[in-house]
Motif scaffolding. Structure first.
Motif: not given
Length: 345
Positions: A203, A206-207, A210, A215, A300, A305, A308, A316, A321
Motif C-alpha cells: 500500500y 504503491h501510493l 501513484h 507515475y 485498480h 486511483e 492501492y 484502502d 481509497t
C-alpha cells in the motif's frame, strides 16, 4: 458469488444476482469486494475457518507458494556453510531457480488462459480479449513480449539478488535462524503475519508510485497493462520492481527462518503472476482446479486511483481509497483522479 455458483455451461450465469457493475465485467465475484475474513467484526469463526481452509490449507496459489518455500528451504537449497561467502555456484542456483519458477508459473498460466484458450472466457474478469495485436505502446510492439522482458530482466533477478543477500546474512548468523522446535507458535504465526506486512508495504509503496511525477516516469510501465495477463504481474520499471520486492527485507528485523523469506519472495513474485492472470480461477474438467482470484486488484488496473493495497488488509477502506466494485465507487475514484492531476499541473 463463488466459484461453486458458476454454471460451466453458462459462463456468466450465477445463482446470485449479478452485482451493480456486471455490465462492465464479463465475470466478477460477489460485490461489494471483501477483505480477508479476519477483518470481519464481530468475528464469525465459521467464516474465518472456511477462509483459512480455502486460502492456506486447500489447493490454492498461496498454499503452493508455502509448499514450494518448504521444499526449497529444507531440501533443494538449504542455507548452509557454503553460503557464508558469495560463490558462483550457489548464487547461480538461486538465479536459475527463480527464473525457472517464473517461467513455469507465469508462462504456464499464460499458455493455459491465452495460448491454448484453456477455458475461454469462463471466470474471466475483463470482457475484452487479451491484447495480441502489435501496439507501439509496448516494448518490442507486443504486450506479452514487453511483459516478459521486464519480468525476466528485472523482476526475477532483483528477487534473486535480495535472496542471495539474505541467505548470506542467515549463513553468517548476522540474522538469527528461528527453528520450529524452539518457537513453534511464532514459526507458524509468522506466515500470515508476513502476508499482512506485505499488504502494508504494498500500500505505502504503491501510493508513492501513484504520485503524478513518479507515475509518469516509473509506474506507467506497469499500468500499460489495463487488461492484464500473468506476465503483467512483474512487468515493472526497475525502480518499482526493487521497491516492490524490498518487502522481503523485513526478515532483517523479524526473527525468522529462511523458509519465511522464501515464502514471502514467492508470494511477491509468483503471486504477482497469479493475481494478474485476469481470471478468478483455473477451471478444468467442470471443476475449480486452482483458485487465483484478485478482482480487488483488477479494479485498480481499470480505474487506477483506488485499491492501492490488496484484500489481505483494509488499508484502502481505512484511508479512503477503497473501490468496492460499485458505480458510486467508480465516480469517487474518477473524481479523485481528476483532483490529483489538477494539483500536479
Amino acid at each position: 458469488m463463488t466459484i461453486a455458483d458458476t454454471d460451466p455451461n453458462q459462463e456468466t450465469q450465477t445463482k446470485t444476482e449479478p452485482g451493480p457493475m456486471s455490465r462492465e465485467w464479463h465475470w466478477h465475484p460477489e460485490l461489494p469486494v471483501k477483505f480477508a475474513s479476519y477483518w470481519n467484526w464481530p468475528p464469525n469463526f465459521t467464516t474465518l475457518g472456511k477462509w483459512a481452509w480455502q486460502n492456506w490449507l486447500q489447493f490454492s496459489d498461496r498454499s503452493i507458494f508455502l509448499g514450494l518455500a518448504f521444499l526449497v528451504a529444507f531440501l533443494l537449497q538449504p542455507v548452509g556453510p557454503d553460503q557464508t561467502r558469495f560463490a558462483f555456484g550457489w548464487v547461480a542456483h538461486v538465479f536459475a531457480r527463480n527464473w525457472i519458477l517464473l517461467l513455469i508459473v507465469a508462462g504456464g498460466l499464460h499458455f493455459w488462459f491465452y495460448g491454448i484458450d484453456g477455458q475461454g472466457k469462463l471466470l474471466k474478469y475483463d470482457p475484452r480479449p487479451y491484447m495480441k495485436r502489435k501496439n507501439a505502446l509496448f516494448k518490442f510492439g507486443y504486450q506479452t513480449w514487453d511483459n516478459i522482458y521486464y519480468s525476466l530482466v528485472f523482476g526475477a533477478p532483483f528477487l534473486s539478488l535480495l535472496e542471495c543477500f539474505l541467505r548470506w546474512m542467515y549463513a553468517n548468523d548476522y540474522i538469527g535462524t528461528l527453528s520450529f522446535a524452539a518457537h513453534p507458535i511464532w514459526f507458524v504465526a509468522l506466515f500470515p503475519l508476513l502476508a499482512l506486512w506485505q499488504s502494508l508495504h504494498f500500500y505505502v509503496v504503491h501510493l508513492f508510485l501513484h504520485q503524478p511525477f513518479i507515475y509518469k516516469h516509473v509506474h506507467a510501465v506497469h499500468h500499460r497493462n489495463v487488461n492484464t495477463g500473468p506476465w503483467s504481474g512483474m512487468s515493472m520499471h526497475p525502480v518499482e520492481s526493487f521497491g516492490y520486492l524490498s518487502a522481503i527485507l523485513i526478515v532483517l528485523i523479524l526473527p525468522s527462518n529462511p523458509v519465511h523469506m522464501l515464502f514471502l519472495g514467492y508470494w511477491l513474485m509468483l503471486g504477482a503472476a497469479s493475481s494478474h492472470s485476469g481470471y478468478e480461477a483455473i477451471w478444468a474438467k467442470d471443476r475449480q482446479a486452482l483458485l487465483l482470484g484478485a478482482f480487488f486488484h483488477q479494479l485498480h488496473h481499470r480505474y487506477y486511483e483506488c485499491n492501492y493495497g490488496n484484500a489481505e488488509m483494509p488499508w484502502d477502506k481505512w484511508l479512503g481509497t477503497y473501490h468496492d466494485g460499485s458505480e458510486d465507487a467508480t465516480k469517487r475514484t474518477r473524481n479523485r483522479k481528476r483532483e490529483m492531476h489538477a494539483k500536479a499541473k
